[in-house]
Every structure is written in structure tokens, then in C-alpha cells.
Design an enzyme around this catalytic site. Structure first.
Site, PDB file in Angstrom:
ATOM      1  N   THR A 119       0.878  -1.191   0.000  1.00 35.72           N
ATOM      2  CA  THR A 119       0.000   0.000   0.000  1.00 35.72           C
ATOM      3  C   THR A 119       0.910   1.234   0.000  1.00 35.72           C
ATOM      4  OG1 THR A 119      -0.246  -0.153   2.392  1.00 35.72           O
ATOM      5  CG2 THR A 119      -1.999  -1.119   1.049  1.00 35.72           C
ATOM      6  N   LYS A 145       4.346  -6.674   4.068  1.00 32.64           N
ATOM      7  CA  LYS A 145       4.040  -5.291   3.714  1.00 32.64           C
ATOM      8  C   LYS A 145       3.719  -4.524   4.988  1.00 32.64           C
ATOM      9  CE  LYS A 145       0.598  -3.370   3.216  1.00 32.64           C
ATOM     10  NZ  LYS A 145      -0.349  -2.517   4.025  1.00 32.64           N
ATOM     11  N   THR A 170      -1.215  -1.401   6.732  1.00 33.93           N
ATOM     12  CA  THR A 170      -1.456  -2.509   7.659  1.00 33.93           C
ATOM     13  C   THR A 170      -0.216  -3.377   7.564  1.00 33.93           C
ATOM     14  OG1 THR A 170      -3.864  -2.752   7.740  1.00 33.93           O
ATOM     15  CG2 THR A 170      -2.605  -4.779   7.732  1.00 33.93           C
ATOM     16  N   GLU A 192       6.734   5.189   7.449  1.00 36.94           N
ATOM     17  CA  GLU A 192       6.331   6.394   6.723  1.00 36.94           C
ATOM     18  C   GLU A 192       7.201   7.583   7.112  1.00 36.94           C
ATOM     19  OE1 GLU A 192       1.720   5.084   5.934  1.00 36.94           O
ATOM     20  OE2 GLU A 192       2.232   6.121   7.778  1.00 36.94           O
ATOM     21  N   ASN A 197       0.524  11.391   6.228  1.00 42.31           N
ATOM     22  CA  ASN A 197      -0.716  11.030   6.914  1.00 42.31           C
ATOM     23  C   ASN A 197      -1.675  12.193   7.118  1.00 42.31           C
ATOM     24  OD1 ASN A 197      -0.492   8.136   7.546  1.00 42.31           O
ATOM     25  ND2 ASN A 197       1.433   8.824   8.455  1.00 42.31           N
ATOM     26  N   SER A 220      -4.728  18.930   1.170  1.00 45.36           N
ATOM     27  CA  SER A 220      -4.165  20.251   0.896  1.00 45.36           C
ATOM     28  C   SER A 220      -3.746  20.348  -0.561  1.00 45.36           C
ATOM     29  CB  SER A 220      -2.993  20.508   1.829  1.00 45.36           C
ATOM     30  OG  SER A 220      -2.067  19.455   1.735  1.00 45.36           O
TER      31      SER A 220
END
Lengths: 413, 413
Positions: free
Chosen positions: A158, A184, A195, A285, A408, A413
């Protein structure tokens, strides 16, 4: 899927050889993403032993519920994983989508629905239209090939920036067996887009009860010792399959996890699980640094792990690492808030090999320059001795950067 | 102290009137900051009842240790607070610095060292040279005046962008009493530069045991119901002092916290504590939005608070709020990971007055536009009914922005 690969990614993606007894196929089913694969089928040619560990979330997804109900059967013939939709918090429609997927897969593979395992990752709360993709499973079962491990790792991504694969060899009773795994995950979990999933397959001939014992033990120091952001998915799933095909090469059947014949296998399996877990942290991330946190001198191993996670999940520790700031005061803070016994006036802290604090105060030999040099590394080791007992644990995390907030928070924006 | 005031700051800073029985003075002692006050002395003219609640950190600072040991005496004559150095994790030198400060203050005020209370906030792990500023205390005791509340609030600031003050009136036995309070805090705690401190003084005539009971009850729904980043200071301190000076105006002495005469006072006190707690959240590092999270239908009030904090501390929920994204899937995730009973298929979630989820799935009437409009507000209300019982709790937090990472990441590159 991000355009930019994590700076902590491995230099190259390993090519995984086949594991006897399993074939793989992937498809672009258009569940959410365009121009990429999002559906993966593993076909186990013969009844295959299966073990699983799942999220502790009390709001688990429909596929997690489904796997939990099939697991006691101990036999797998198919695994279906999709990305793009988590089929979580989807009510009765969610259970129905899981049922349709499993029935279609069971017809495609020629097995019972109770021998099918499922995982879904992606958007939460969005009804998943299983009918729209499950008609692809028959063709996938036909096309499935032994040589598709990297494809499989790509299809389940993802927000991951690279596919996560690992392979090991081990010996059981003198015979060679193989273990392949994919994973993943990029936020420890971002249920909107991520996840943690991992699927590991071996051709060893191990009974399902022994397999479950091995997996439950193996995740403790690996997948259950990593955190990106302290958030827990509704869908986290780690499964281990043993096809038994290596029996043809003389691998003995093992049904007891404590059997000494499993020593080498156990070690190779745990090493592979750790490899995959670290790959997830390295793809955290926004991550620019990996952090290894070891706590020792705690009242127990469990207490040590609680303190280590308190440090690993502290936004203030993680932003300090991002800023290359050897801010050991924040480590003291995180030890203090963990709620586990620690002796303030015996506390010692190291960044890399630099001891920054001893006997409850700054190390008299502390050198800001030496500590700053450690903080420039890609991988930061933080060690804390809390001065109470013999408990020790290690966990892994990454830093907290503006990119994490952007990934996140910037949708609109 | 930041140059830029939080966009969530109150429109104006209240002017606090005097509270009989207490005088205040501040000084620029140069402990860390240049060109600002960093030392505050409160002098209680007569023996004053005192209550306190302190950090749960197991690595508490030397001033916290000192206050805890004096608190059973129940009498205060002086409070000394400095900013710039937390005197935390400073070993024996830290206790010595606390002792020197208290002895100097006791000579300046003419009381015992056991009647002095201390708080320090600022850098952790840096030895604090009490001798360098404690010589100022005698002059401060002379200069102290009743009219210095805003000065006091400014002197204790660290990363705060505005001074936090509040005042209330209440009636006890027909007589008017006043309650004034100040607070500081911007990270729930960033021990390198911040900490949550609050000092509240009333002229009511209340015994110390009753005062302690009131304060312990009052912090539960106020200071213990806020979070900026889930991190807990080594130095958090909330103290309540009752000078008793209002006895001269006919206020009766009360020694039992359950005395009905305290009903109005209790209500005014709790309201003031909540006001100060909200001012801290509104000054959360990098905050652009305040978030009020109410959980109901939980197994107990405690369970509701645990779930509410799980939501309030989730980086994924907080970044979604920053991004004005009505991402209720992340709220489901945070409920699921809280470890408290919740009925997945009865869960209901509201953003403002928009119900986004019901019966374990997306509300059939869900409007993305309506939810997006709610998310544009300065204050976001999230309500979750977990469908199990009658437990309810409300907590407050702020969003997680790139500015939080910038403020705490202190990028040295």
C-alpha cells in the site's frame, strides 16, 4: 505506493527461488489503484499446515475473523490477499464479501472454503465489492507459478515504497528445506492506507500445532517488537504455511515444536521473521533513520519490552532522532512514564557506544561532539540499563519526521 | 518562548485581581534565557494550607521529590519556581540544589524549609546552580506584591506562546472567596524545554486534607484529561494553596471536602482547573486545532477514558485532524487498539454533529462534504459510542502538525 523509495531500503531486492508445493499468481483487479497489481493468490498443491497470529484490535477486520475461524482446521489450500480495501468496519457486508471471496477461491482451487485464508489491506469502512474481483481467481489458479514471489510482495503493497521479501535455507534431519517470506507495512499501521501483513511458506513437513507454536514464539522478538507510530491495524496478519513437499527429499515430519530436529529451522525462521520486520521499520512512513532500542537491567523481559516501547513510541524521542539530537533527557522521560520499575539513580544510557548518562546524571565524560557523531548515522542504537534486575528486550522503530505528518495529514491540501 | 503566538490562544489575557494572603515577585536570573524573567517567588503571609499532585514518572525531578516530602506537613509559606532548568536527572547535586533553594527562601521569608515548595522546568540533566540565583530571593521577598499574577505566569513559561491565567469567584457560607490560577505547558511535556506546572491560590479557609481531596478529584477531569503528545514530564506539578484570609470577611473554615458548604467553591475550582488545562492544550506545540474527544457507552468511566486517550494520542488521528480529513477509520483503529471492551458492530462515531458511522459500518446518510465542513473548524469534537455500557469520559488534545516535528526536532543539519 509512494514514488520515492525509502532512503533506508535494502540495496537490492532479493530474488526468491521457488518453494515446493506452492504456486503464486497476481492480477490488477482495479480494487482501488490503477496500473498496478492488487490481488494475490497462493495455491498450495496439497493440504498444507498453517499457523497464524493476528491483530489484538477489538475491531478486527472481516478477513481476520474469517482466518481465525478457519485456523483450528489446521489445513490450507489457498491464500487470497488484496490491497486497496481493508474490508474492515464493513459490518455484515464485510463478512459476506469474505465468504464470497473464499467460496470463489475454493472452487478455483478445488478445496473447501474452510481451507482458504484471506487478508485485505487498504481503505477502512468502505464496502468491498468481492464480486468485482473474485471472478479473476479461477484464471489466477490456472496461471499460478512457483516463481512469482516478488510479484506477490508487490501486489500486497500500500504505502510501502519497496517490496519486502526474504529467503533462508535450513536443515531438518539432514535434509535441506527452504523458507520464503513476504511482508508489507509502512505505518505500523495506517488503516486508511496500510497494515502489517506477512506470509511465510516453507516446504518443511511440520504439523500445524508445532507450526503455530513456532510462529507464536517467533513473532515476539520480531513482528511484535517493531513500531512505527504506536498505531495498531484492524487487519494485522502473519501466517506461516508448511507444504511438507520437502518430505520427498527426505525431510522428516515433525509434530512437536520442541523437537531438537527443529533447532536449525527455528533459528532460520526467526532470522527471516526479523529480516522482514526490519524491512517494515526501514520503510516506516517518512523514516530517515532506523532506531534499535535495547533495555536491560529491568525487573523482567516483559518489563524491559514495555520500557523499550515507551521509548520507541515517544514522539519526543522520535523527533529528537529525526533532528540528530542526542537528547537523552527525553529517554529518561520515556523510561519514567513507562510505569515499570526503574532505579533513577542507577540509570545508564548509551547512544551507540557513547555512554551519555550514568548513576542518575550526565556522564562526567560526556562529549556532545561524540554523541552528535553517533546521531548522524542511518541506524541509531539506544541502550538503557534501568538498574533493577536481569530483564532485557530489544525493539526497533524509526524517526518521526515532517514527512510522516505530510504522508498522513496532507490528503486534502 | 516562541515568537509566534498559537492561533488557538485566547483573545485576551485576563487581568487577575489580588488574592488576600499572597504576594508575588519575579526576576530575570539568567538561568538559561536572556532578557526575560525566569524566577518566581510566592510569599504566603500566614501559614497557608497546601495540596499537590505530581507526575507519575518514576524518574521524578528533585523539586518533585522535595515537595512530596514537605506535603504531609500541610503548611506553605513560600513557593519558588524557576524556568530554564528542570533540575531533573541531576543526581545528588539535584537534591542539594533543591535544599539550597529552599533554605535561602526560608530565610528570605522567615519560615521553615519544610514550609517551602519548589518547581523547576526547563532543560533536563543539566546540573542547576542554585547558588547563582537563590541570592535573589531575599530581594524578591521584599518586593513581592499582590498584583503580579500575569508576571508570575510569564516567568514560568518555556515553549509556551502565551501566559496562562484564570480567576473565579465563589461563595462559601455566604462569604465571597477568590481563586486565582496560573499554568504553563505546551508539550504535554517536552522535558528538554517544557513541563506542565500549575499553581492555584484561594483566600478560602480550607484545611489541607480537604484541599488535597478537592485537588485530587479536580485534576481527574481537567489536567489528567489532556494530552499533547502522550509524553509525561519528570516534573509535572499542580498545587493548590488556601491562605484562609477570607476568614476576615466571614468565610467559615471548612475541613471536610464533602461539606455541602463547598459546593459552589468546588464547582468554581474545577471550572478554573479546566480553563487552565484547556489553555495548555490550545498552546500545544505546533497546534492549529483543539480536539475534544468524548467516549460513551463504555464498560466504565475508566474504560471510556482509556479509549478516549487511545484516540487522543494516536498519531494517525492527530495527523488526520491536521489535514482536515474526517478519517473515522483511524478512530475505529484507535478504539480497537485501546484494549477496552467495545462492540464493533454497535460502534457509532460523530465528527461534530455529523454521524459518520453506525452499527459497525459507514452511516448510510454519510456526507463527505458535511464532515469536511466540520473538519475546517478550529475546534473539532469527536464522539464515539462503543455500545457496551454507561461509562463516559471526555479528554482534550490538539492536532499533530509539521510544526510539532520542527519544534521538537531541533534540526541541527
Amino acid at each position: 505506493m509512494s514514488e520515492k523509495v525509502s532512503p533506508l531500503a535494502p540495496d537490492h531486492i532479493a530474488e526468491l527461488p521457488p518453494v515446493d508445493g506452492v504456486r503464486i499468481a497476481t492480477a490488477a483487479a482495479g480494487i482501488k489503484y490503477a496500473d498496478r497489481t492488487d490481488l494475490m493468490l497462493m495455491v498450495f498443491e496439497a493440504p498444507t499446515a498453517v499457523a497464524g497470529v493476528f491483530t489484538r484490535s477489538l475491531c478486527a477486520s472481516a478477513p481476520v475473523d474469517f482466518c481465525r475461524s478457519n485456523l483450528p482446521g489446521g489445513v490450507a489450500r489457498a491464500l487470497v490477499v488484496n490491497s486497496g480495501n481493508a474490508n474492515a468496519f464493513t459490518g455484515k457486508k464485510g463478512s459476506e464479501a469474505a465468504r464470497i471471496t473464499a467460496e470463489t477461491a475454493s472452487r478455483a482451487v478445488g478445496c473447501e472454503a474452510g481451507q482458504v485464508f484471506l487478508a485485505s489491506t487498504g481503505v477502512i469502512g468502505e464496502p468491498m465489492d468481492a464480486a468485482a474481483f473474485s471472478d479473476k481467481l479461477a484464471a489466477l489458479a490456472d496461471q499460478a507459478d512457483a516463481d512469482r514471489w516478488t510479484d506477490a510482495a508487490r501486489a500486497i503493497m500500500t504505502t510501502d515504497t519497496y517490496p519486502k521479501v526474504a529467503t533462508r535455507m535450513a536443515t531438518i534431519g539432514g535434509a535441506q528445506v527452504r523458507i520464503n517470506g513476504i511482508a508489507k507495512g509502512a505505518g505500523m499501521i495506517a488503516p486508511d492506507m496500510a497494515t502489517m501483513l506477512s506470509f511465510v511458506v516453507t516446504d518443511a513437513d511440520i504439523g500445524s500445532a508445532a507450526l503455530q507454536a513456532l510462529l507464536s514464539e517467533g513473532v515476539e522478538g520480531t513482528f511484535n517488537a517493531i513500531t512505527v507510530d504506536s498505531d495498531t491495524s484492524t487487519s494485522d496478519t502473519v501466517m506461516l504455511f508448511a507444504t511438507g513437499a520437502a518430505a520427498a527429499n527426505g525431510a522428516p515430519r515433525v509434530t512437536d515444536a520442541t523437537d531438537p530436529a527443529l533447532a536449525d529451522f527455528r533459528s532460520a525462521l526467526f532470522d527471516l521473521l526479523k529480516d522482514l520486520a526490519h524491512q517494515i521499520v526501514r520503510d516506516g512512513e517518512g523514516a530517515r533513520k532506523m532506531v534499535e532500542i535495547t533495555v536491560r537491567g529491568a525487573a523482567s523481559a516483559g518489563a524491559a519490552k514495555t520500557i523499550a516501547f515507551s521509548i520507541a513510541n515517544s514522539p519526543l524521542v522520535k523527533t529528537a532522532v529525526a533532528g540528530e539530537d542526542a537528547n537523552w533527557g527525553r529517554v529518561v522521560m520515556a523510561v519514567g512514564k513507562a510505569g515499570q520499575e526503574a532505579h533513577r539513580d542507577r540509570l545508564q544510557i548509551w547512544f551507540g557506544d557513547i555512554r551519555v548518562a550514568v548513576d542518575g546524571e550526565r556522564d562526567p565524560d560526556y562529549s556532545e561532539d561524540a554523541a552528535a557523531a553517533v546521531m548522524k548515522r542511518d541506524k541509531i542504537d539506544i541502550c538503557v540499563d534501568v538498574g533493577v534486575g536481569d530483564g532485557e528486550a530489544t525493539v526497533w522503530t524509526c524517526d518521526l519526521t515532517k514527512d510522516y505528518v505530510a504522508i498522513n495529514g496532507d490528503y486534502r491540501s
